[in-house]
Scaffold this motif. Structure first.
Motif, short mmCIF file in Angstrom:
data_model
loop_
_atom_site.label_atom_id
_atom_site.label_comp_id
_atom_site.label_asym_id
_atom_site.label_seq_id
_atom_site.Cartn_x
_atom_site.Cartn_y
_atom_site.Cartn_z
N ALA A 135 0.83 -1.21 0.00
CA ALA A 135 0.00 0.00 0.00
C ALA A 135 0.86 1.25 0.00
N GLY A 136 1.92 1.27 0.82
CA GLY A 136 2.77 2.45 0.92
C GLY A 136 3.49 2.76 -0.39
N LEU A 137 4.05 1.74 -1.03
CA LEU A 137 4.78 1.97 -2.28
C LEU A 137 3.83 2.40 -3.40
N ALA A 138 2.63 1.80 -3.44
CA ALA A 138 1.68 2.14 -4.50
C ALA A 138 1.16 3.57 -4.36
N VAL A 139 0.79 3.96 -3.14
CA VAL A 139 0.27 5.32 -2.98
C VAL A 139 1.38 6.35 -3.20
N SER A 140 2.61 6.02 -2.83
CA SER A 140 3.72 6.93 -3.09
C SER A 140 3.95 7.09 -4.59
N GLY A 141 3.87 5.99 -5.33
CA GLY A 141 4.01 6.07 -6.78
C GLY A 141 2.94 6.92 -7.42
N ALA A 142 1.70 6.76 -6.96
CA ALA A 142 0.60 7.57 -7.51
C ALA A 142 0.82 9.05 -7.24
N VAL A 143 1.31 9.37 -6.04
CA VAL A 143 1.54 10.77 -5.69
C VAL A 143 2.70 11.35 -6.51
N TYR A 144 3.81 10.60 -6.61
CA TYR A 144 4.95 11.09 -7.39
C TYR A 144 4.54 11.36 -8.84
N GLN A 145 3.78 10.43 -9.43
CA GLN A 145 3.38 10.61 -10.82
C GLN A 145 2.45 11.81 -10.98
N GLY A 146 1.63 12.07 -9.96
CA GLY A 146 0.77 13.24 -10.03
C GLY A 146 1.53 14.52 -9.82
N VAL A 147 2.45 14.53 -8.85
CA VAL A 147 3.22 15.75 -8.55
C VAL A 147 4.10 16.14 -9.73
N PHE A 148 4.78 15.15 -10.31
CA PHE A 148 5.68 15.43 -11.43
C PHE A 148 4.97 15.42 -12.78
N ARG A 149 3.68 15.11 -12.75
CA ARG A 149 2.87 15.05 -13.97
C ARG A 149 3.56 14.23 -15.05
N ASN A 150 4.10 13.12 -14.60
CA ASN A 150 4.83 12.23 -15.50
C ASN A 150 4.54 10.78 -15.09
N PRO A 151 3.89 9.99 -15.95
CA PRO A 151 3.55 8.61 -15.58
C PRO A 151 4.74 7.68 -15.49
N LEU A 152 5.92 8.14 -15.90
CA LEU A 152 7.11 7.28 -15.84
C LEU A 152 7.91 7.50 -14.56
N VAL A 153 7.43 8.36 -13.68
CA VAL A 153 8.14 8.62 -12.43
C VAL A 153 7.81 7.53 -11.43
N SER A 154 8.81 7.09 -10.69
CA SER A 154 8.62 6.09 -9.65
C SER A 154 9.07 6.66 -8.31
#
Length: 348
Positions: free
Chosen positions: A85-104
């Motif tokens: 859960a922690g890694l998935a929600v962090s990934g979703a936030v990073y991709q939203g913040v950087f507006r880039n779906p390739l960000v992890s």
């Protein structure tokens, strides 16, 4: 239409799916568990937890099967759910913040910092497992702070510049990790470092659950509260300001929270690849880019994904394989399929 009916499930249906996956996780393994023993162990769970909290002792009246379920598989199941859960929600936030779906989640060098800290803890004389986790956590957060500090000193809030400083910091910690591996004892310390880098939930215990659940639950609670503002942030800085949201401040808050969650998870179980990248992609295919739905569903799917991967890792072969191998074997083809589907004009 980006929303598929399959993901428009009612809460009771999600709960049913989670219970089925949890039962699979509890029963999977080379030590066979009878359903009667499983039911008996679940009944004794409150008393065992109470005894552990109050006295630190395990009740003497547990059978061997109940000990396996309550002291090994149950905490491991919860650890897998929390980390996924922690890694998935962090990934979703990073991709939203950087507006880039390739960000992890490791874009700011968090994972590299954690791995360096853990390796340093493994080769320090007299270091305990707690020290390994503490060093991994501190170095992971330090990497994220260093990347953001460098970007600020360069005098720009550019997302691209922040990604580049993250790559720089990650490379420095990667070089440090390579140096530590070169200096490590090849017969004792080096195998321990390599095994830790591959990720494993084999060290899970109730203390592991206790040290993970607080930072991850706290971080998720804050992100859940800010998910509407994250939607606004995804519109761009100009639109965010026009809607009353200060983008630089919100971006910093979300990055710090996500990095804190990632550092907590990686410091505990090692590197678990692909979840933070693939799960938000997969969920976004069904829910669209609305973070009001993407954040909670990504969290739930990430938790169940890692639990299933861990069940496969410890039950498929005669020996347990590192969970990072399973997530990579599943995540990479799944990511390729999503990219192919997107290229073919599929929903995204």
């Amino acid at each position: 239409m980006s929303v598929v009916k399959g993901f428009s499930l009612q809460p009771i249906q999600w709960t049913g799916i989670a219970i089925v996956i949890a039962l699979i996780g509890l029963c999977a393994g080379r030590f066979s568990i009878d359903p009667i023993d499983l039911f008996s162990a679940i009944q004794k769970l409150p008393s065992v937890l109470s005894s552990l909290i109050m006295t630190g002792q395990v009740p003497d009246d547990l059978t061997q099967e109940e000990r396996v379920i309550l002291l090994i598989r149950f905490p491991r199941l919860l650890t897998a759910l929390i980390v996924g859960a922690g890694l998935a929600v962090s990934g979703a936030v990073y991709q939203g913040v950087f507006r880039n779906p390739l960000v992890s989640p490791d874009i700011l060098g968090v994972a590299s910092g954690c791995m360096f800290g853990a390796a340093m803890g493994l080769i320090l004389p007299g270091s305990s497992w707690l020290m390994v986790q503490l060093l991994a956590f501190v170095c992971g957060l330090s990497a994220a702070c260093a990347a953001m500090f460098m970007a600020k000193r360069f005098g720009s809030n550019s997302l691209l510049l922040m990604i580049m400083t993250g790559i720089i910091v990650g490379s420095i910690f990667g070089a440090g990790l390579t140096m530590l591996k070169a200096l490590a004892d090849p017969y004792g310390e080096l195998p321990a470092i390599v095994f830790w880098l591959m990720g494993s939930l084999s060290v899970s215990s109730w203390s592991t659950v206790a040290q993970l659940i607080i930072p991850v639950a706290l971080g998720y609670g804050l992100i859940h509260t800010l998910r509407y503002r994250l939607n606004v942030l995804c519109l761009g800085d100009h639109q965010s300001r026009s809607l009353g949201v200060e983008p630089a401040r919100l971006r910093l808050v979300l990055i710090v929270i996500s990095s804190f969650i990632v550092a907590s998870c990686v410091a505990t179980v090692g590197q678990v690849a692909w979840i933070g990248l693939v799960v938000p992609h997969m969920v976004r295919t069904f829910t669209g880019a609305n973070n009001m739905r993407l954040i909670p569903i990504s969290t739930a799917v990430g938790a169940m994904f890692l639990l299933l991967a861990d069940s496969v890792a410890r039950a498929s072969f005669s020996m347990e394989i590192p969970i990072g191998i399973v997530t990579s074997l599943v995540g990479a083809p799944l990511f390729a399929f999503l990219l192919f589907r997107f290229r073919q004009g599929g929903a995204y």
